[in-house]
Design a protein around this motif. Structure first.
Motif, PDB file in Angstrom:
ATOM      1  N   PHE A   5       0.853  -1.185   0.000  1.00 31.66           N
ATOM      2  CA  PHE A   5       0.000   0.000   0.000  1.00 31.66           C
ATOM      3  C   PHE A   5       0.888   1.234   0.000  1.00 31.66           C
ATOM      4  O   PHE A   5       2.084   1.153   0.229  1.00 31.66           O
ATOM      5  CB  PHE A   5      -0.970   0.002   1.193  1.00 31.66           C
ATOM      6  N   ASN A   6       0.307   2.369  -0.252  1.00 29.82           N
ATOM      7  CA  ASN A   6       1.026   3.627  -0.286  1.00 29.82           C
ATOM      8  C   ASN A   6       1.131   4.132   1.147  1.00 29.82           C
ATOM      9  O   ASN A   6       0.143   4.544   1.741  1.00 29.82           O
ATOM     10  CB  ASN A   6       0.272   4.631  -1.175  1.00 29.82           C
ATOM     11  N   SER A   7       2.331   4.079   1.724  1.00 30.59           N
ATOM     12  CA  SER A   7       2.499   4.462   3.122  1.00 30.59           C
ATOM     13  C   SER A   7       2.401   5.969   3.333  1.00 30.59           C
ATOM     14  O   SER A   7       2.038   6.412   4.417  1.00 30.59           O
ATOM     15  CB  SER A   7       3.822   3.933   3.677  1.00 30.59           C
ATOM     16  N   LYS A   8       2.695   6.757   2.322  1.00 32.64           N
ATOM     17  CA  LYS A   8       2.608   8.208   2.463  1.00 32.64           C
ATOM     18  C   LYS A   8       1.154   8.675   2.394  1.00 32.64           C
ATOM     19  O   LYS A   8       0.756   9.598   3.089  1.00 32.64           O
ATOM     20  CB  LYS A   8       3.439   8.897   1.388  1.00 32.64           C
ATOM     21  N   TYR A   9       0.372   8.044   1.529  1.00 35.10           N
ATOM     22  CA  TYR A   9      -1.050   8.343   1.377  1.00 35.10           C
ATOM     23  C   TYR A   9      -1.807   7.018   1.487  1.00 35.10           C
ATOM     24  O   TYR A   9      -2.247   6.461   0.486  1.00 35.10           O
ATOM     25  CB  TYR A   9      -1.332   8.999   0.028  1.00 35.10           C
ATOM     26  N   PRO A  10      -1.939   6.496   2.699  1.00 38.27           N
ATOM     27  CA  PRO A  10      -2.557   5.168   2.836  1.00 38.27           C
ATOM     28  C   PRO A  10      -4.050   5.184   2.510  1.00 38.27           C
ATOM     29  O   PRO A  10      -4.723   6.194   2.713  1.00 38.27           O
ATOM     30  CB  PRO A  10      -2.321   4.821   4.302  1.00 38.27           C
ATOM     31  N   ASN A  12      -8.032   4.165   2.993  1.00 39.81           N
ATOM     32  CA  ASN A  12      -8.879   4.046   4.173  1.00 39.81           C
ATOM     33  C   ASN A  12     -10.113   3.239   3.769  1.00 39.81           C
ATOM     34  O   ASN A  12     -11.155   3.795   3.438  1.00 39.81           O
ATOM     35  CB  ASN A  12      -9.270   5.418   4.702  1.00 39.81           C
ATOM     36  N   TYR A  23      -9.528   4.372  -1.675  1.00 38.48           N
ATOM     37  CA  TYR A  23      -9.446   5.826  -1.807  1.00 38.48           C
ATOM     38  C   TYR A  23     -10.811   6.389  -2.169  1.00 38.48           C
ATOM     39  O   TYR A  23     -11.682   5.680  -2.670  1.00 38.48           O
ATOM     40  CB  TYR A  23      -8.400   6.211  -2.862  1.00 38.48           C
ATOM     41  N   TYR A  33      -2.288   4.058  -5.943  1.00 39.74           N
ATOM     42  CA  TYR A  33      -2.086   2.614  -5.798  1.00 39.74           C
ATOM     43  C   TYR A  33      -1.573   1.987  -7.095  1.00 39.74           C
ATOM     44  O   TYR A  33      -0.461   1.477  -7.135  1.00 39.74           O
ATOM     45  CB  TYR A  33      -3.371   1.919  -5.339  1.00 39.74           C
TER      46      TYR A  33
END
Length: 103
Positions: A5-10, A12, A23, A33
């Motif tokens: 997953f995108n750790s900077k913009y996870p 939800n 997203y 993603y």
């Protein structure tokens, strides 16, 4: 669960569900993603103009044949955060993208 997953913009998923990879919009899901995490190239339209993003480890704004490099960023995430269209960073435009698909 071990999924990337995108750790900077996870994502939800509890708020936005499974659609768009967790997203709020398809634009955010595909950029954050499919493009950044999964490494897909992307085609999208904004205000009637089509854009092509290439992911070869770097973030590249390309032409429709993915052969011309119009702008190159060190990473796909840096392209999403720093590429501007009409003076606005792509990350802020993501919810307003008209049509977007990984290619």
């Amino acid at each position: 669960m071990g999924y990337p997953f995108n750790s900077k913009y996870p994502p939800n998923k509890s708020l936005f569900g499974e659609n768009h990879e967790g997203y709020k919009t398809k634009g955010e899901g595909v950029l954050l993603y499919d493009y950044v995490v999964m490494g897909y190239d992307v085609e999208f339209s904004y205000k009637g103009k089509t854009y092509y993003l290439l992911n070869d480890g770097k973030g590249i704004l390309s032409d429709e044949t993915f052969s011309e490099r119009k702008a190159v960023f060190p990473t796909p995430m840096s392209l999403v955060e720093n590429l501007t269209i009409d003076g606005i960073p792509l990350i802020k435009l993501a919810p307003f993208i008209e049509d977007i698909e990984p290619v």
